[in-house]
Write an enzyme that holds these catalytic residues in place. Structure first.
Site, PDB file in Angstrom:
ATOM      1  N   GLU A 278       0.826  -1.218   0.000  1.00  0.00           N
ATOM      2  CA  GLU A 278       0.000   0.000   0.000  1.00  0.00           C
ATOM      3  C   GLU A 278       0.858   1.265   0.000  1.00  0.00           C
ATOM      4  O   GLU A 278       0.767   2.078   0.931  1.00  0.00           O
ATOM      5  CB  GLU A 278      -0.907   0.010   1.246  1.00  0.00           C
ATOM      6  CG  GLU A 278      -1.826  -1.184   1.370  1.00  0.00           C
ATOM      7  CD  GLU A 278      -2.554  -1.224   2.721  1.00  0.00           C
ATOM      8  OE1 GLU A 278      -2.130  -0.521   3.663  1.00  0.00           O
ATOM      9  OE2 GLU A 278      -3.542  -1.963   2.824  1.00  0.00           O
ATOM     10  N   CYS A 346      -3.356  33.890   9.951  1.00  0.00           N
ATOM     11  CA  CYS A 346      -3.181  34.492  11.270  1.00  0.00           C
ATOM     12  C   CYS A 346      -2.951  33.436  12.331  1.00  0.00           C
ATOM     13  O   CYS A 346      -3.788  33.211  13.205  1.00  0.00           O
ATOM     14  CB  CYS A 346      -4.371  35.386  11.589  1.00  0.00           C
ATOM     15  SG  CYS A 346      -4.424  36.740  10.424  1.00  0.00           S
TER      16      CYS A 346
END
Ligand code: PLP
Length: 422
Positions: A278, A346
């Site tokens: 995988e 921010c």
């Protein structure tokens, strides 16, 4: 090896100059290289060719690393299947033309609806992560009159030696069934109608730079296969997961797929099972860059802040894991600087690098974050109402937008102020 290199002083993706993509699509934008994806797919395929029972292991691309449909299509054409962890990923793998029989469904929290979806699509294997899930899968399959093909995911309690947040094979991680309880789980689940528990699976973590933890874990799995057989179970499949690392930093030297394949050949000798792999990051990581533009350069106390138009919502790895991404000018002048590379969000966490030696850059210049093809766009959010970045796939001299930019307005369109508040 990748196909992002300087030609006549300009960084190209294959034979497309990156400024042409910035011009056509805007920034920030993820740029993937088809040739790089194909090369990585071929190198991995060659490395594991001939391993396992019939010598044709299943390579199931970890869709979560890069779920873009065009990327999946490239890999489908290389013969890859898919490792999916949600109904959404399962639908993507099918939409990319992956054969249901080549789809493996992993994840600790598959819902009943997801189990039903996998069953009705006839996927190749469920990697079940608990006794509870096994019981539910058996029940659902039995009620549909079908038999689910399944493997039990084992937590081998091995430290992958990678970042804590991407370690998955330690005893206190949420994944899989402890090795010591595997026998019990098989004893109960193997007898249930609706379930063919035919093997075991593991995946101990991501961005592994050393084969030793994998080899240790695989050896434990080999011993378990022997014990399960001794207890009368028929074990025909083992899924060895993913996890191979890629070089994010110049000094990192991850094991090559060939070294990995040789190790697997050695450890799995005599197992007499069909193998599944995988891989995610090792296929997609170096096949993509995040192309960004410098908004402005701000004076700092020590080093200047290079403020780019990409941010932690577009590429989360530095903020999430303190991860390093190479950062380079698209048209380097030869001069360099030491910079703090930050996005506009921010949050102080919206920092890609502090005190980084990099190409000299000024406002308006283009730059790239390298090795952004895996766990990049897929982890994006719309934090700070920034919308979702576009994605482009390059093929030699041509390129196509393979995911539209979704601007903040489109996201706002899905929101409502209720009548009683208006
Ligand atoms: C994330 C994941 C993978 C892929 O990991 P990489 O490090 O990208 O190769 C494979 N299998 C499972 C079950 C996963 O959760």
């Amino acid at each position: 090896m990748d196909h992002f290199a300087l030609t006549n002083g300009v960084l190209h993706a294959e034979n497309v100059p990156l400024p042409a993509i910035a011009e056509a699509v805007g920034t920030p934008v993820y740029v993937y290289s088809r040739a790089t994806l194909e090369r990585h797919a071929q190198v991995f395929s060659q490395a594991v060719a001939g391993l396992g029972k019939d010598g044709t292991p299943l390579i199931a691309f970890a869709v979560k690393s890069n779920p873009n449909l065009a990327v999946l299509k490239v890999l489908q054409r290389q013969g890859f299947g898919a490792d999916v962890v949600s109904g959404g990923e399962l639908r993507r793998a099918l939409a990319a033309g992956m054969a249901p029989g080549k789809i493996v469904f992993s994840g600790v929290g598959k819902t009943r609806a997801e189990l039903e979806l996998g069953l009705s699509e006839g996927i190749g294997q469920f990697n079940i992560e608990s006794l509870e899930e096994g019981r539910e899968l058996a029940e659902v399959a039995h009620s549909l009159g079908i038999t689910a093909q399944a493997a039990l995911r084992i937590n081998p309690d091995v430290d992958a030696g990678t970042h804590d947040k991407i370690s998955t094979g330690k005893a206190d991680n949420k994944f899989g069934v402890p090795l010591v309880r595997a026998g019990e789980a098989f004893a109960e689940l193997a007898g249930l109608p609706g379930l063919n528990l035919r093997g075991v699976a593991l995946h101990i973590g991501s961005q592994l730079l050393d084969l030793t933890p994998l080899e240790t874990a695989f050896a434990k799995i080999g011993a378990l296969v022997g014990e399960l057989r001794a207890a009368g179970h028929v074990i025909t499949h083992v899924d060895l997961g993913g996890g191979l690392g890629v070089p994010y930093q110049p000094h990192e030297e991850p094991p090559s797929p060939a070294d990995y394949g040789a190790m697997v050949a050695r450890v799995t000798e005599g197992w007499d099972v069909h193998l599944t792999f995988e891989p995610g990051r090792v296929i997609a990581g170096n096949a993509g860059v995040l192309l960004t533009r410098v908004v402005r350069v701000k004076r700092g106390v020590r080093d200047p802040f290079v403020i780019v138009d990409a941010a932690m919502n577009d590429l989360a790895r530095p903020a999430l894991y303190g991860a390093y991404h190479g950062f380079a000018a698209v048209e380097p002048t030869g001069a360099d600087m030491t910079a703090n590379v930050v996005g506009p969000i921010c949050e102080t966490g919206d920092t890609f690098a502090m005190g980084r030696e990099c190409d000299a850059l000024s406002a308006g210049d283009l730059a790239v974050f390298r090795t952004a093809g895996a766990y990049g766009a897929t982890m994006a959010s719309s934090y700070n109402s920034r919308g979702f970045v576009a994605e482009v796939l390059v093929d030699d001299e041509k390129f196509a937008v393979v995911a539209d930019r979704i601007d903040a307005g489109a996201i706002m369109d899905a929101e409502r102020v209720p009548e009683w508040l208006a």
